[in-house]
Design a protein around this motif. Structure first.
Motif, mmCIF file in Angstrom:
data_model
loop_
_atom_site.group_PDB
_atom_site.id
_atom_site.type_symbol
_atom_site.label_atom_id
_atom_site.label_comp_id
_atom_site.label_asym_id
_atom_site.label_seq_id
_atom_site.Cartn_x
_atom_site.Cartn_y
_atom_site.Cartn_z
ATOM 1 N N THR A 170 0.824 -1.202 0.000
ATOM 2 C CA THR A 170 0.000 0.000 0.000
ATOM 3 C C THR A 170 0.862 1.258 0.000
ATOM 4 O O THR A 170 2.037 1.240 0.351
ATOM 5 C CB THR A 170 -0.922 0.073 1.238
ATOM 6 N N ARG A 207 0.062 5.237 1.660
ATOM 7 C CA ARG A 207 -0.886 5.852 2.595
ATOM 8 C C ARG A 207 -0.678 7.354 2.653
ATOM 9 O O ARG A 207 0.434 7.851 2.488
ATOM 10 C CB ARG A 207 -0.729 5.243 4.000
ATOM 11 N N VAL A 218 -5.834 5.151 2.245
ATOM 12 C CA VAL A 218 -4.963 4.033 1.861
ATOM 13 C C VAL A 218 -5.128 3.797 0.363
ATOM 14 O O VAL A 218 -6.263 3.730 -0.137
ATOM 15 C CB VAL A 218 -5.312 2.741 2.632
ATOM 16 N N TYR A 219 -4.014 3.711 -0.353
ATOM 17 C CA TYR A 219 -4.029 3.471 -1.792
ATOM 18 C C TYR A 219 -3.676 2.009 -2.029
ATOM 19 O O TYR A 219 -2.516 1.613 -1.854
ATOM 20 C CB TYR A 219 -3.056 4.413 -2.501
ATOM 21 N N GLN A 220 -4.682 1.218 -2.405
ATOM 22 C CA GLN A 220 -4.514 -0.217 -2.574
ATOM 23 C C GLN A 220 -4.724 -0.617 -4.028
ATOM 24 O O GLN A 220 -5.652 -0.139 -4.668
ATOM 25 C CB GLN A 220 -5.511 -0.970 -1.685
#
Length: 305
Positions: A276, A278, A290-292
């Motif tokens: 991830t 963040r 959060v960048y998933q």
């Protein structure tokens, strides 16, 4: 594609570069990058291009295009490119590599214009705000200042023998430099202008920031905070006035490889082996997004707002 007002990009061992909407967390563009992993990302000052430092080349991508193809490839390094950055007007780019060299590239002309031999593998390079000196840190623990006017090494420091310098950061007003190493230590110097306009280093502080590796250190744009990202899964925020610990950012599950501040210093983006990236609020010390989407370790991030 219309120009995004905030450019946020991440790269991963899954061989992709992803662009994200900072507020929503949506990934709006993915560049497949099959021939190498990406070590470092940097956005040009005009927000038009994204540089990806790879092994052994650097590629420049158009931020406002959907094309998966780079607009330019820079070949000359012979090993992993670990550092990349731009002169303030975007006229030239600098890089540092595990091949032991620091190079300068004119973005308007092909090929490498200048090369400096550091001998040991270069892990980090920063440009002094005066735009006339590059500072590099290497695997043998050397810090060197490269004077671009004299075209030579003007200063050499070894804060800790045989301890790799992992990351360097310079204060925006050019008054301080911080070096972080593999033993969790930050060395801080005050930068002074010497008699020959050469930068001189005056030792200011030694900070035992983490028990594990420090993978990135970064001074905030407002010259107030130092962020240290570590293999201990945390990012620590230190007040540069006395180097007191202000906040510990916890949430990542594995090593934190990279971090970058927003232009006002109010937010921090981090990239981690937990796949991830963040976004953190600096005043609150809390994670806000959060960048998933990556499938392997996220090892670098770039932000231009």
């Amino acid at each position: 594609m219309s120009q995004p007002c905030v450019v946020l990009a991440t790269a991963s061992y899954d061989h992709t570069i992803r662009f994200w909407e900072a507020e929503s967390g949506r990934c709006y563009r993915t560049i497949q990058y099959p021939d190498s992993h990406v070590n470092r990302l940097e956005i040009t000052p005009d927000k038009r291009h994204l540089a990806a430092a790879c092994n052994p080349h650097i590629r420049l991508f158009d931020v406002n295009s959907n094309s998966p193809q780079p607009v330019m490839t820079y070949d000359s390094h012979t090993n992993n490119v670990m550092a990349v950055g731009f002169q303030c007007d975007g006229k030239w780019m600098y890089s540092g590599s595990e091949d032991g060299t620091v190079k300068i590239w004119d973005l308007r002309a092909p090929g490498c214009q200048r090369e400096y031999e550091s001998v040991a593998a270069v892990n980090t390079v920063v440009l002094h705000p005066n735009q006339t000196e590059l500072i590099s840190g290497d695997q043998n623990g050397n810090i060197r200042v490269w004077d671009l006017r004299a075209n030579s090494c003007s200063c050499e420091l070894v804060p800790e023998v045989d301890t790799p310098v992992r990351s360097l950061t310079v204060m925006w007003d050019g008054t301080m430099v911080v070096a972080a190493n593999n033993r969790g230590t930050c060395y801080v110097w005050r930068l002074l202008r010497g008699k020959q306009t050469m930068t001189e280093f005056e030792p200011l502080h030694k900070l035992q920031a983490h028990n594990g590796h420090i993978l990135k250190c970064l001074l905030s744009p407002a010259n107030k905070y130092l962020a240290t990202a570590s293999s201990d899964k945390t990012v620590k925020i230190w007040n540069v006035d006395g180097f007191k610990l202000e906040k510990v950012l916890t949430g990542h599950q594995r090593w934190v490889w990279d971090c970058v501040f927003s232009v006002d210093g109010e937010f921090l983006v981090t990239a981690s082996s937990d796949m991830t990236a963040r976004l953190w609020s600096m005043p609150a010390g809390k994670e806000v997004k959060v960048y998933q989407g990556h499938h392997k370790a996220t090892v670098c991030c770039a932000l231009h707002d």
